[in-house]
Design an enzyme around this catalytic site. Structure first.
Site, PDB file in Angstrom:
ATOM      1  N   LYS A  13       0.806  -1.217  -0.172  1.00  0.00           N
ATOM      2  CA  LYS A  13      -0.046   0.074  -0.193  1.00  0.00           C
ATOM      3  C   LYS A  13       0.965   1.190   0.239  1.00  0.00           C
ATOM      4  O   LYS A  13       0.450   2.036  -0.580  1.00  0.00           O
ATOM      5  CB  LYS A  13      -0.765   0.181   1.184  1.00  0.00           C
ATOM      6  N   ARG A  88      -9.182   1.028   9.232  1.00  0.00           N
ATOM      7  CA  ARG A  88      -8.773  -0.412   9.461  1.00  0.00           C
ATOM      8  C   ARG A  88      -9.858  -1.370  10.310  1.00  0.00           C
ATOM      9  O   ARG A  88      -9.467  -2.457  10.337  1.00  0.00           O
ATOM     10  CB  ARG A  88      -7.629  -0.315  10.378  1.00  0.00           C
ATOM     11  N   ARG A 127      12.903  -9.950   3.252  1.00  0.00           N
ATOM     12  CA  ARG A 127      13.495  -8.557   3.441  1.00  0.00           C
ATOM     13  C   ARG A 127      14.146  -8.192   4.826  1.00  0.00           C
ATOM     14  O   ARG A 127      15.035  -7.710   4.700  1.00  0.00           O
ATOM     15  CB  ARG A 127      12.090  -7.559   3.464  1.00  0.00           C
TER      16      ARG A 127
HETATM   17  P1  AMP Z   1       0.978   0.281   8.895  1.00  0.00           P
HETATM   18  O1  AMP Z   1       2.499   0.880   8.897  1.00  0.00           O
HETATM   19  O2  AMP Z   1      -0.094   0.840   8.278  1.00  0.00           O
HETATM   20  O3  AMP Z   1       1.175  -1.300   8.879  1.00  0.00           O
HETATM   21  O4  AMP Z   1       0.721   0.545  10.500  1.00  0.00           O
HETATM   22  C1  AMP Z   1       1.442   0.008  11.815  1.00  0.00           C
HETATM   23  C2  AMP Z   1       0.740  -0.011  12.914  1.00  0.00           C
HETATM   24  O5  AMP Z   1       0.298   1.096  13.167  1.00  0.00           O
HETATM   25  C3  AMP Z   1      -0.390  -1.248  12.748  1.00  0.00           C
HETATM   26  O6  AMP Z   1       0.077  -2.460  12.969  1.00  0.00           O
HETATM   27  C4  AMP Z   1      -1.413  -0.801  13.932  1.00  0.00           C
HETATM   28  O7  AMP Z   1      -0.715  -1.072  15.208  1.00  0.00           O
HETATM   29  C5  AMP Z   1      -1.022   0.699  13.909  1.00  0.00           C
HETATM   30  N1  AMP Z   1      -2.225   1.732  12.982  1.00  0.00           N
HETATM   31  C6  AMP Z   1      -1.978   1.950  11.879  1.00  0.00           C
HETATM   32  N2  AMP Z   1      -3.085   2.486  11.248  1.00  0.00           N
HETATM   33  C7  AMP Z   1      -3.919   2.193  12.144  1.00  0.00           C
HETATM   34  C8  AMP Z   1      -5.440   2.372  12.269  1.00  0.00           C
HETATM   35  N3  AMP Z   1      -6.065   3.000  11.169  1.00  0.00           N
HETATM   36  N4  AMP Z   1      -6.173   1.840  13.445  1.00  0.00           N
HETATM   37  C9  AMP Z   1      -5.580   1.323  14.189  1.00  0.00           C
HETATM   38  N5  AMP Z   1      -4.351   1.056  14.377  1.00  0.00           N
HETATM   39  C10 AMP Z   1      -3.398   1.544  13.197  1.00  0.00           C
END
Ligand code: AMP
Length: 192
Positions: A13, A88, A127
């Protein structure tokens, strides 16, 4: 143009959001990046976020909804935005719908980047093996990924029917090369 990129952790993404940013002069809003920035600042929110991220869990909906609502209102979002990592949960998707309608905005495209779990686990192992230790994210390992995939299937995948019911959901095959995925997404964006 306002776009949501959905898909499991590691689906690409963030990579695809960067291409969309450049191609359409819209901004990537990555809630994960925002939380990582908070975590490195050491703020109270950041400390909570670090613990939650390392455990592979999700931050509370109300906090994330507030963060995105504030961010979407900032001037650099006038041309549009790509939501990467938000919504999410169904509660976040519903709050987003209300928030956008209150601001007189709408979604143009909701894209799911679909990738099988086992491919994501293989990708992360490759990775991590190639990366110097200092550059690794503390949530970037196969064990945390498996937890995050569980959370994705339980809490995030239910928002796919939420958007499908509204006739908004498009899917691309995230197992193709990065370039091919970009091409598929560009075709969808061109049709908006
Ligand atoms: P990402 O970089 O999008 O994979 O996000 C890393 C971590 O941030 C996730 O595993 C969640 O712990 C937290 N996180 C990111 N976006 C959200 C969201 N919209 N709602 C809840 N937790 C989030």
């Amino acid at each position: 143009m306002n776009i949501i990129l959905l898909g499991p952790p590691g689906a690409g993404k963030g990579t695809q959001a960067k291409f969309l940013e450049d191609a359409h002069a819209i901004v990537q809003l990555s809630t994960g990046d925002m939380l990582r920035a908070a975590a490195s600042s050491g703020s109270e929110l950041g400390q909570q976020a670090k613990a939650v991220m390392d455990a592979g869990r999700l931050m509370p909906d109300n906090i994330m909804i507030q963060i995105i609502s504030d961010r979407i209102g900032q001037p650099d979002c006038v041309n549009g935005f790509i939501l990467d990592g938000f919504p999410r949960t169904t509660a976040q998707a519903e709050a987003l719908e209300n928030m956008l309608s209150d601001k007189g905005l709408k979604l143009d495209l909701v894209i799911e980047i679909a990738v099988d779990d086992e491919i994501l686990v293989d990708r992360i192992n490759t990775r991590v093996a190639q990366m110097p230790e200092a550059e690794r994210r503390s949530d970037d390992n196969a064990e945390t990924l498996r937890k995050r995939l569980g959370v994705y299937h339980e809490q995030t995948a239910p928002i796919l029917p939420f958007y499908a019911d509204r006739g908004m959901l498009k899917q691309v095959d995230g197992m193709l090369s990065i370039e091919e995925v970009t091409q598929q997404i560009e075709q969808l964006a061109a049709a908006v």
